[in-house]
Design a protein around this motif. Structure first.
Motif, mmCIF file in Angstrom:
data_model
loop_
_atom_site.group_PDB
_atom_site.id
_atom_site.type_symbol
_atom_site.label_atom_id
_atom_site.label_comp_id
_atom_site.label_asym_id
_atom_site.label_seq_id
_atom_site.Cartn_x
_atom_site.Cartn_y
_atom_site.Cartn_z
ATOM 1 N N ALA A 1 -37.542 -41.642 -40.603
ATOM 2 C CA ALA A 1 -38.361 -40.291 -41.571
ATOM 3 C C ALA A 1 -39.247 -41.343 -41.997
ATOM 4 N N GLY A 2 -40.358 -41.939 -42.423
ATOM 5 C CA GLY A 2 -40.994 -42.729 -42.176
ATOM 6 C C GLY A 2 -40.045 -43.741 -41.996
ATOM 7 N N ASN A 3 -40.201 -45.061 -42.725
ATOM 8 C CA ASN A 3 -39.462 -46.538 -42.647
ATOM 9 C C ASN A 3 -38.377 -46.260 -42.638
ATOM 10 N N MET A 4 -36.827 -45.227 -42.286
ATOM 11 C CA MET A 4 -35.764 -44.985 -42.461
ATOM 12 C C MET A 4 -35.201 -44.545 -41.254
ATOM 13 N N LEU A 5 -34.658 -44.509 -40.195
ATOM 14 C CA LEU A 5 -33.641 -44.547 -39.550
ATOM 15 C C LEU A 5 -32.118 -43.613 -39.568
ATOM 16 N N MET B 1 -43.868 -37.845 -42.055
ATOM 17 C CA MET B 1 -43.825 -37.684 -40.509
ATOM 18 C C MET B 1 -42.383 -38.091 -39.808
ATOM 19 N N LYS B 2 -41.904 -37.336 -39.119
ATOM 20 C CA LYS B 2 -40.444 -37.906 -38.086
ATOM 21 C C LYS B 2 -41.348 -38.193 -36.761
ATOM 22 N N LYS B 3 -40.553 -38.691 -35.902
ATOM 23 C CA LYS B 3 -40.429 -39.790 -34.954
ATOM 24 C C LYS B 3 -39.069 -39.568 -35.053
ATOM 25 N N ILE B 4 -39.599 -38.836 -33.498
ATOM 26 C CA ILE B 4 -37.508 -39.161 -32.769
ATOM 27 C C ILE B 4 -37.225 -39.712 -31.549
ATOM 28 N N ILE B 5 -36.754 -40.728 -31.570
ATOM 29 C CA ILE B 5 -35.465 -41.732 -30.992
ATOM 30 C C ILE B 5 -35.143 -41.195 -29.800
ATOM 31 N N TYR B 6 -35.132 -41.325 -28.304
ATOM 32 C CA TYR B 6 -34.406 -41.023 -27.334
ATOM 33 C C TYR B 6 -33.654 -42.642 -26.504
ATOM 34 N N THR B 7 -33.218 -42.548 -26.113
ATOM 35 C CA THR B 7 -32.537 -43.464 -24.933
ATOM 36 C C THR B 7 -31.654 -43.419 -23.686
ATOM 37 N N GLU B 8 -32.359 -44.082 -22.552
ATOM 38 C CA GLU B 8 -30.776 -43.855 -21.262
ATOM 39 C C GLU B 8 -29.303 -44.420 -22.091
ATOM 40 N N LYS B 9 -29.600 -45.627 -23.414
ATOM 41 C CA LYS B 9 -28.672 -46.315 -22.388
ATOM 42 C C LYS B 9 -27.525 -45.634 -23.708
#
Length: 126
Positions: free
Chosen positions: A23-27, A1-9
């Motif tokens: 994706a898993g333990n990989m970014l 499963m994938k997780k989207i990363i977002y930051t205003e920084k």
């Protein structure tokens, strides 16, 4: 499963892509250019300043994912002029411990988005 990363920084995406994806333990980060995340203006005074902004943008994305440069296992640097390599390498190197630095390739390209001089992407692991 994938997780989207977002930051205003870090600069907001200017197209159909995410700043980074777990994706898993990989970014996997998208390539970052020297956009100031507050003004969305390019920071291209010189190659050192430009590289620093790129690395700061990547740092913000890594931090949003709960990681640091120590988690980075691979980087790709795209340059429009390989003559800038020494200056880029000096700034880039200041963000890593030389003994645990990631694998890397640096390639010269004909052009980059917004006519910048450098773009860097990274792969990191938990």
């Amino acid at each position: 499963m994938k997780k989207i990363i977002y930051t205003e920084k870090a600069p907001a995406p200017i197209g159909p892509y995410s700043q980074a994806v777990f994706a898993g333990n990989m970014l996997y980060t998208s390539g970052q250019v020297a956009l100031n995340p507050v003004t969305m203006e390019l920071v291209i005074d010189n190659i050192e300043v430009e590289t620093k902004q790129v690395m700061e943008n990547l740092k913000a994305v890594l931090e949003a994912a709960g990681l640091t440069f120590e988690n980075v296992i691979k980087t790709t640097i795209f340059l429009t002029d390989m003559g800038d390599f020494a200056e880029v390498n000096a700034v880039y190197g200041s963000y890593f411990n030389e003994k645990t630095a990631p694998a890397r390739e640096t390639v010269e390209v004909a052009g980059l988005p917004k006519n910048v001089n450098i773009e860097i992407s990274m792969v990191a692991m938990l």
